[in-house]
Design an enzyme around this catalytic site. Structure first.
Site, PDB file in Angstrom:
ATOM      1  N   HIS A 118      17.063   8.732  -4.507  1.00 24.54           N
ATOM      2  CA  HIS A 118      16.758   7.440  -3.895  1.00 24.54           C
ATOM      3  C   HIS A 118      17.828   6.437  -4.308  1.00 24.54           C
ATOM      4  O   HIS A 118      18.325   6.484  -5.442  1.00 24.54           O
ATOM      5  CB  HIS A 118      15.366   6.960  -4.342  1.00 24.54           C
ATOM      6  CG  HIS A 118      14.875   5.788  -3.543  1.00 24.54           C
ATOM      7  ND1 HIS A 118      15.348   4.519  -3.745  1.00 24.54           N
ATOM      8  CD2 HIS A 118      13.983   5.704  -2.536  1.00 24.54           C
ATOM      9  CE1 HIS A 118      14.753   3.697  -2.885  1.00 24.54           C
ATOM     10  NE2 HIS A 118      13.916   4.395  -2.133  1.00 24.54           N
TER      11      HIS A 118
ATOM     12  N   GLU B 164      17.999   6.817   4.539  1.00 24.54           N
ATOM     13  CA  GLU B 164      17.565   5.498   4.080  1.00 24.54           C
ATOM     14  C   GLU B 164      18.773   4.588   3.875  1.00 24.54           C
ATOM     15  O   GLU B 164      19.343   4.554   2.760  1.00 24.54           O
ATOM     16  CB  GLU B 164      16.816   5.619   2.754  1.00 24.54           C
ATOM     17  CG  GLU B 164      15.453   6.258   2.841  1.00 24.54           C
ATOM     18  CD  GLU B 164      14.485   5.622   1.848  1.00 24.54           C
ATOM     19  OE1 GLU B 164      13.343   5.392   2.231  1.00 24.54           O
ATOM     20  OE2 GLU B 164      14.880   5.334   0.708  1.00 24.54           O
TER      21      GLU B 164
ATOM     22  N   LYS C 138       6.987   3.567  -5.599  1.00 26.03           N
ATOM     23  CA  LYS C 138       7.958   2.976  -6.537  1.00 26.03           C
ATOM     24  C   LYS C 138       7.251   2.605  -7.848  1.00 26.03           C
ATOM     25  O   LYS C 138       6.290   3.272  -8.218  1.00 26.03           O
ATOM     26  CB  LYS C 138       8.665   1.783  -5.875  1.00 26.03           C
ATOM     27  CG  LYS C 138       9.239   2.145  -4.503  1.00 26.03           C
ATOM     28  CD  LYS C 138      10.202   1.130  -3.980  1.00 26.03           C
ATOM     29  CE  LYS C 138      10.740   1.603  -2.632  1.00 26.03           C
ATOM     30  NZ  LYS C 138      11.798   0.746  -2.124  1.00 26.03           N
TER      31      LYS C 138
ATOM     32  N   ASN D 159       6.059   6.053  -0.730  1.00 21.58           N
ATOM     33  CA  ASN D 159       6.769   5.922  -2.013  1.00 21.58           C
ATOM     34  C   ASN D 159       6.276   4.645  -2.692  1.00 21.58           C
ATOM     35  O   ASN D 159       6.632   3.543  -2.280  1.00 21.58           O
ATOM     36  CB  ASN D 159       8.280   5.861  -1.735  1.00 21.58           C
ATOM     37  CG  ASN D 159       9.094   5.573  -2.984  1.00 21.58           C
ATOM     38  OD1 ASN D 159       8.573   5.626  -4.103  1.00 21.58           O
ATOM     39  ND2 ASN D 159      10.374   5.261  -2.800  1.00 21.58           N
TER      40      ASN D 159
ATOM     41  N   GLU E 165      17.634   3.516  -5.225  1.00 17.67           N
ATOM     42  CA  GLU E 165      17.278   2.740  -6.426  1.00 17.67           C
ATOM     43  C   GLU E 165      17.574   3.534  -7.692  1.00 17.67           C
ATOM     44  O   GLU E 165      17.743   2.949  -8.766  1.00 17.67           O
ATOM     45  CB  GLU E 165      15.805   2.297  -6.333  1.00 17.67           C
ATOM     46  CG  GLU E 165      15.645   1.168  -5.314  1.00 17.67           C
ATOM     47  CD  GLU E 165      14.257   1.027  -4.728  1.00 17.67           C
ATOM     48  OE1 GLU E 165      13.302   1.645  -5.243  1.00 17.67           O
ATOM     49  OE2 GLU E 165      14.126   0.294  -3.732  1.00 17.67           O
TER      50      GLU E 165
ATOM     51  N   SER F  23      12.181  -0.304   5.409  1.00 14.15           N
ATOM     52  CA  SER F  23      11.435  -1.332   6.152  1.00 14.15           C
ATOM     53  C   SER F  23      10.552  -0.757   7.263  1.00 14.15           C
ATOM     54  O   SER F  23      10.422  -1.362   8.330  1.00 14.15           O
ATOM     55  CB  SER F  23      12.385  -2.384   6.731  1.00 14.15           C
ATOM     56  OG  SER F  23      12.984  -3.118   5.675  1.00 14.15           O
TER      57      SER F  23
ATOM     58  N   GLY G 148      13.488  -2.615   2.069  1.00 12.60           N
ATOM     59  CA  GLY G 148      12.842  -3.850   1.639  1.00 12.60           C
ATOM     60  C   GLY G 148      13.386  -5.118   2.283  1.00 12.60           C
ATOM     61  O   GLY G 148      13.029  -6.220   1.876  1.00 12.60           O
TER      62      GLY G 148
HETATM   63  P1  PGA Z   1      10.561  -0.051   2.050  1.00 12.52           P
HETATM   64  O1  PGA Z   1      11.126   1.072   1.059  1.00 12.52           O
HETATM   65  O2  PGA Z   1       9.688   0.643   3.072  1.00 12.52           O
HETATM   66  O3  PGA Z   1       9.788  -0.979   1.182  1.00 12.52           O
HETATM   67  O4  PGA Z   1      11.750  -0.683   2.701  1.00 12.52           O
HETATM   68  C1  PGA Z   1      11.465   2.347   1.502  1.00 12.52           C
HETATM   69  C2  PGA Z   1      12.028   3.168   0.364  1.00 12.52           C
HETATM   70  O5  PGA Z   1      12.811   2.636  -0.432  1.00 12.52           O
HETATM   71  O6  PGA Z   1      11.716   4.364   0.224  1.00 12.52           O
END
Ligand code: PGA
Length: 248
Positions: free
Chosen positions: A94, A163, A10, A8, A96, A206, A169
């Site tokens: 997601h 998730e 982003k 992903n 976000e 992460s 992150g």
């Molecule tokens: P990350 O993000 O691996 O940077 O923690 C995962 C995600 O939000 O899909």
């Protein structure tokens, strides 16, 4: 079953970053291992080019789509448009989007319906907040999202991703037993929704080259949703290499 590894990107990636994706395609095409299925989800602006350079070495996904197919929705991108760019997958729900854009479960549900109608495979994200985890209600929170966010599926299938919001992150991950518990509960709930086939549940939050083996060895984990580490070709390739060893 082959493990599914999804990158992903982003809100990262411009034309100059396509070289990294070409390198990924070449590395995967040159490898004799086929033990993992790979999906790269760049921003909308790179979907078509990413699909063109993938040469079948990986599939392409979008990071969101509209709940409607066409119409007066300025700035939105529909599932049919995503499919038209050659994508096969779409990430939906997601955190976000849920937190940053006020996307409620009802909206996620409409987007899943639109994605399926357009012939896309939804990768739907579910995860608890830090507070919900601390209060001992992580699995309940995730199940409530599945219950309210997934439509009745009549033989259609989707991919789910666990998730935890606090793991994204942050460098933090749940323990293997916490992950297994959530994955099993989600899989059962999705079967009750009528999800067809072996219901695939990915872990995300992460994921790094250093922890991917432990995560892939965790009971109930069918693959990984990788954010930051998917932006770096070498890191993403090393996660894929580990996943290929975990084909079952
Ligand atoms: P990350 O993000 O691996 O940077 O923690 C995962 C995600 O939000 O899909």
């Amino acid at each position: 079953m082959r493990r599914l590894i999804v990158g992903n990107w982003k809100m990262h990636g411009r034309s100059r970053d396509l070289a990294g994706l070409s390198a990924l395609a070449h590395a995967l095409a040159g490898s004799s291992e086929t033990g993992a299925e790979i999906v790269v989800c760049p921003p909308f602006t790179l979907l078509r080019e990413t699909n063109a350079l993938s040469e079948g070495a990986f599939a392409v996904g979008a990071q969101d789509c509209a709940a409607q197919m066409d119409g007066p929705f300025t700035g939105d991108i529909s599932a049919a448009m995503v499919r038209d760019c050659g994508a096969q997958f779409v990430i939906l729900g997601h955190s976000e989007r849920r937190c940053g854009h006020g996307e409620a479960d009802e909206r996620v549900q409409l987007k899943i319906v639109a994605a399926l109608q357009a012939g896309l495979i939804p990768i739907v994200c579910f995860g608890e907040s830090q507070q919900q985890r601390a209060a001992g209600g992580a699995v309940e929170a995730v199940l409530a999202q599945v219950q309210a966010g997934v439509p009745a599926l009549q033989g259609q299938s989707l991919v789910a991703a666990y998730e935890p919001i606090w793991a994204i992150g942050s460098g933090l991950t749940p323990s293997p037993s916490q992950i297994s518990l959530a994955h099993h509960a989600m899989r059962d709930a999705l079967r009750e929704k009528g999800c067809a086939g072996p219901v695939r549940v990915l872990y995300g939050g992460s994921v790094r080259p250093a922890n991917c083996a432990e995560l892939l060895a965790t009971e109930g984990v069918d693959g990984l949703l990788v954010g930051a580490a998917s932006l770096e070709t070498a890191a993403f390739l090393s996660i894929i290499a580990v996943a290929q060893q975990y084909a079952r």
